[in-house]
Design a protein around this motif. Structure first.
Motif, PDB file in Angstrom:
ATOM      1  N   ILE A 298      16.815  14.240 -14.738  1.00 18.40           N
ATOM      2  CA  ILE A 298      17.155  14.021 -16.146  1.00 18.40           C
ATOM      3  C   ILE A 298      18.610  13.596 -16.284  1.00 18.40           C
ATOM      4  N   GLU A 299      19.485  14.180 -15.486  1.00 22.59           N
ATOM      5  CA  GLU A 299      20.902  13.826 -15.522  1.00 22.59           C
ATOM      6  C   GLU A 299      21.104  12.351 -15.206  1.00 22.59           C
ATOM      7  N   LEU A 300      20.406  11.874 -14.195  1.00 19.37           N
ATOM      8  CA  LEU A 300      20.502  10.466 -13.815  1.00 19.37           C
ATOM      9  C   LEU A 300      19.887   9.569 -14.885  1.00 19.37           C
ATOM     10  N   PHE A 388      27.758  -0.114  -6.192  1.00 16.86           N
ATOM     11  CA  PHE A 388      27.296   1.189  -5.741  1.00 16.86           C
ATOM     12  C   PHE A 388      26.767   2.020  -6.910  1.00 16.86           C
ATOM     13  N   SER A 389      26.520   1.365  -8.033  1.00 15.75           N
ATOM     14  CA  SER A 389      26.004   2.072  -9.212  1.00 15.75           C
ATOM     15  C   SER A 389      24.528   2.409  -9.029  1.00 15.75           C
ATOM     16  N   ILE A 415      20.643  -0.177   2.623  1.00 15.14           N
ATOM     17  CA  ILE A 415      20.149   0.471   1.404  1.00 15.14           C
ATOM     18  C   ILE A 415      20.481   1.962   1.418  1.00 15.14           C
ATOM     19  N   ARG A 416      20.353   2.595   2.577  1.00 17.11           N
ATOM     20  CA  ARG A 416      20.660   4.025   2.671  1.00 17.11           C
ATOM     21  C   ARG A 416      22.143   4.296   2.383  1.00 17.11           C
ATOM     22  N   VAL A 417      23.014   3.431   2.905  1.00 15.48           N
ATOM     23  CA  VAL A 417      24.458   3.586   2.664  1.00 15.48           C
ATOM     24  C   VAL A 417      24.760   3.457   1.175  1.00 15.48           C
ATOM     25  N   ILE A 418      24.160   2.466   0.524  1.00  7.75           N
ATOM     26  CA  ILE A 418      24.397   2.263  -0.913  1.00  7.75           C
ATOM     27  C   ILE A 418      23.846   3.423  -1.730  1.00  7.75           C
ATOM     28  N   CYS A 419      22.646   3.867  -1.390  1.00  7.39           N
ATOM     29  CA  CYS A 419      21.969   4.881  -2.204  1.00  7.39           C
ATOM     30  C   CYS A 419      22.535   6.283  -2.017  1.00  7.39           C
ATOM     31  N   ARG A 421      25.762   6.949  -1.600  1.00 10.97           N
ATOM     32  CA  ARG A 421      27.157   7.005  -2.050  1.00 10.97           C
ATOM     33  C   ARG A 421      27.171   7.212  -3.562  1.00 10.97           C
ATOM     34  N   LYS A 422      27.877   8.245  -3.984  1.00  7.24           N
ATOM     35  CA  LYS A 422      27.968   8.545  -5.419  1.00  7.24           C
ATOM     36  C   LYS A 422      29.427   8.455  -5.842  1.00  7.24           C
TER      37      LYS A 422
END
Length: 710
Positions: A298-300, A388-389, A415-419, A421-422
């Motif tokens: 829900i936060e996302l 990286f959004s 894709i894993r690196v991008i996903c 990273r927050k």
């Protein structure tokens, strides 16, 4: 004399350019953090930057146009300023009203381009400047045009209703199909749209004139949430994504698109289906401890919703990855690199007015260099924030599901690196607090709020003093989810929890008052008095008191009590009653508290030095207990004292008392969450977000759109 006047004008122009540059750079960097911050200083700083930027640009370009001398860099600086105006991807509007006044923004931009065209025509005669200037001109058109598109997309009266209709019609058709075979654990039977409908062929079919996908082949171009779960790639398998976080990113996006229907005033036809409730109960909350997962999803989702209303990300990712935006970034990098030698060797024409620093450097070239550095800084920050959004993550994952050819090890690593990273958190996970018994005597500062300042800033009402924010306790989320699982789709304002604990006959009268505002304030006062009682107990040892204060039930009850009181005092639109009625009742409760607790408020010395805090609390507690012994109580402050007396006398065990209060507040929090005022929730997203908005969204996806009228 004329030369001195010209130099003074030039100095003004350069000062305003520098100030505007700094303001917009501030917007770009700190606007990204706006969504998760409750800081009033940051909020007002961004507001000032947003408001002043356009005014300063207009004024600066007016100075350039009215100058009696000519400088060829005027047209360059003016183009830079307009590029700046449209380049802040992380903040397209400050408030929801800005989206509805998009025509005003378009008119302002048209006037700016008119001035820019005059400046280029008057001040540019060198052919070597013309081509770069026109390239910059078209770049500025792209940037300001993107912002105009974002305003149009977020407009609830225009873009939002049009872009959401396909989702609404698609869900209308899907809701008419049988859902007996739906399995929320693997999302089988849940056709929630994620991406791809832009490229699919859509037809309109009578008699309902619903928008539908034309053929089965085109339907396959559309990514739905069940396709994400059924993807056979290693990246989304049980080994590549063991905790389901990657799949949940797409789920949050799909839920965000469904939630948009509430803002566009479309119906939720699936709310009456059993599989909608099962999606939350047996899907999001299927395992013990899944309360963390539910609130993460829900936060996302609310992060996507914030971006829709306040940023340019929906426009950037409307047609896939922002490749053109990234190409512009490369062009800007190359342009800055090429411009450095030109600025180093820059020479004024003899007819130009120019300024020099004490070190002999050309001030015009120096200012141009500063602006170029600022543009470069903005572009680099936004390149990483955009790519990286969460929007980029959804797009990459959809490509992975849709195109089996990219399911190779190299692409999976990317894709894993991008996903994973927050860069930014959607919410700072803090809970606002308000305590009536601590703040009833507070008066707004006369120095800040008086007859001269009230025309410009609103004067707060008496008694409105927030307590410090607290970090959202994990036990609080757990308690609310436990209450949702226990009560199911039947929401009550606390009566069910009292029944379960066997104290319905003694305490349920306090849940059947005139309005929900009465109920919240009476239970808040009673909870606060129980908290004061725990502090003042002489029989209980200090260690026992400490254990009680650290117990999960105590934390849940006190934090939710103060949060609900905060909603009454500061955010009445998020509650069931009419907002003005809630404000009116609250104001009179403050008057009652001041009358009944006269002599218990802080003296001047206590206010200055914060002395005798414990003594004041003791006096308030003793005074309130005497109110609880009076008969014929009608006022809220007295009813709260009576309820506290019942809690303390009829429930002797401290642990049991706090268990009852914790369960009641968790139940009441769910009861007040359903709301038809979607605009209020969207407005609070811009101010850091509210916990009740998370519950409102969660209940919407569970098919609970309103509370039982009984």
């Amino acid at each position: 004399m004329a030369c001195e006047t010209a130099q003074e004008t030039l100095l003004y122009v350069e000062s305003y350019i520098l100030l505007t540059t700094l303001l917009i750079a501030f917007l770009t960097v700190f606007g990204s953090w706006r969504r998760r911050s409750h800081s009033l200083k940051l909020k007002y700083s961004i507001w000032a930057s947003y408001l002043l930027s356009t005014c300063l640009i207009n004024y600066t370009m007016g100075l350039m146009r009215s100058a009696t001398f000519r400088i060829e860099l005027f047209s360059v600086w003016a183009t830079f300023l307009i590029i700046f105006l449209g380049s802040a991807d992380c903040i397209s509007t400050y408030s929801l009203e800005d989206s509805e006044s998009r025509k005003r923004y378009n008119l302002e931009v048209f006037v700016l381009y008119f001035w820019l065209g005059l400046l280029i025509g008057v001040h540019t005669h060198e052919p070597k400047f013309m081509i770069p200037l026109y390239l910059l001109y078209f770049l500025s058109l792209r940037r300001t045009g993107g912002r105009a598109e974002a305003l149009e997309l977020a407009s609830k009266s225009y873009g939002l209703v049009r872009n959401t209709k396909l989702v609404a019609d698609f869900m209308e058709v899907e809701s008419n199909k049988e859902g007996n075979d739906a399995d929320p654990t693997c999302m089988k039977g849940y056709k929630y749209l994620v991406k791809g409908e832009k490229k699919a062929k859509v037809k309109v079919q009578a008699p309902h004139y619903h928008m539908q996908f034309e053929t089965t082949d085109d339907h396959n171009k559309v990514i739905t949430i069940d396709m994400i779960w059924q993807c056979e790639g290693r990246l989304l398998s049980s080994t590549g994504d063991p905790d389901g976080r990657l799949k949940d990113i797409c789920l949050s996006y799909a839920l965000y698109r469904l939630l948009c229907r509430r803002f566009a005033k479309y119906s939720f036809p699936e709310s009456s289906q059993d599989k909608t409730w099962k999606f939350v109960r047996n899907g999001l909350l299927s395992k013990e401890g899944d309360h963390e997962r539910a609130f993460r999803v829900i936060e996302l989702e609310l992060g996507f919703l914030y971006d829709l209303f306040y940023t340019k990300y929906p426009v950037l990712f409307a047609k896939g990855l922002p490749l053109l935006r990234n190409f512009e970034f490369i062009i800007v990098i190359i342009g800055c690199w090429v411009a450095v030698p030109a600025l180093t060797n820059y020479q004024h024409r003899d007819s130009d007015v120019h300024l020099m620093t004490t070190g002999g450097h050309n001030l015009d070239a120096l200012l141009t260099g500063v602006v170029l550095v600022a543009i470069l800084f903005m572009e680099i920050v936004q390149f990483f924030v955009v790519n990286f959004s969460d929007w980029a993550k959804v797009q990459w994952l959809c490509y992975y599901v849709k195109k089996p050819l990219i399911r190779n090890k190299c692409m999976e690593i990317i894709i894993r690196v991008i996903c994973h990273r927050k860069l930014l958190k959607p919410w700072d996970r803090k809970l606002s607090q308000y305590s009536l018994l601590e703040s009833f005597s507070h008066n707004p500062s006369i120095l800040l709020y008086n007859r001269w300042t009230t025309p410009y800033i609103g004067k707060p009402r008496n008694g409105l003093k927030r307590s410090a924010h607290v970090k959202l306790p994990m036990g609080l989320k757990k308690a609310i989810i436990h209450s949702l699982k226990t009560n199911g789709q039947r929401l009550t304002n606390g009566v069910a929890s009292l029944q379960r604990n066997g104290v319905e006959n003694e305490l349920s009268w306090a849940c059947r008052l005139e309005t929900q505002t009465h109920v919240i304030m009476v239970w808040h006062i009673a909870t606060s008095l129980c908290e004061l009682n725990l502090s003042s107990q002489v029989i209980v040892t200090g260690e026992q008191v400490k254990q009680q204060r650290e117990s999960e039930d105590f934390i849940v009850a006190t934090k939710l009590s103060k949060y609900c009181a905060y909603l009454v005092a500061f955010a009445p639109r998020l509650l069931p009653d009419h907002p003005y009625i809630t404000e009116f009742i609250f104001d009179h409760v403050i008057v009652e508290a001041r009358e009944k607790l006269k002599g218990c408020d802080k003296s001047i010395c206590q206010k200055m030095f914060n002395l005798y805090k414990g003594d004041r609390k003791k006096r308030i507690f003793e005074k309130m207990l005497t109110l609880g012994k009076e008969d014929g109580n009608q006022e809220i402050i007295e009813k709260g004292a009576v309820l506290a007396k019942d809690l303390l006398e009829k429930i002797q065990d401290n642990g049991q008392r706090w268990k009852i209060l914790a369960e009641l507040w968790a139940e009441m929090m769910l009861f007040v969450a359903p709301s038809d005022d979607e605009t209020a929730h969207a407005e609070h997203l811009a101010m850091g977000g509210e916990f009740v908005t998370h519950l409102w969204a969660l209940l919407s996806h569970a098919g609970i759109l309103e509370r039982d009228s009984a």
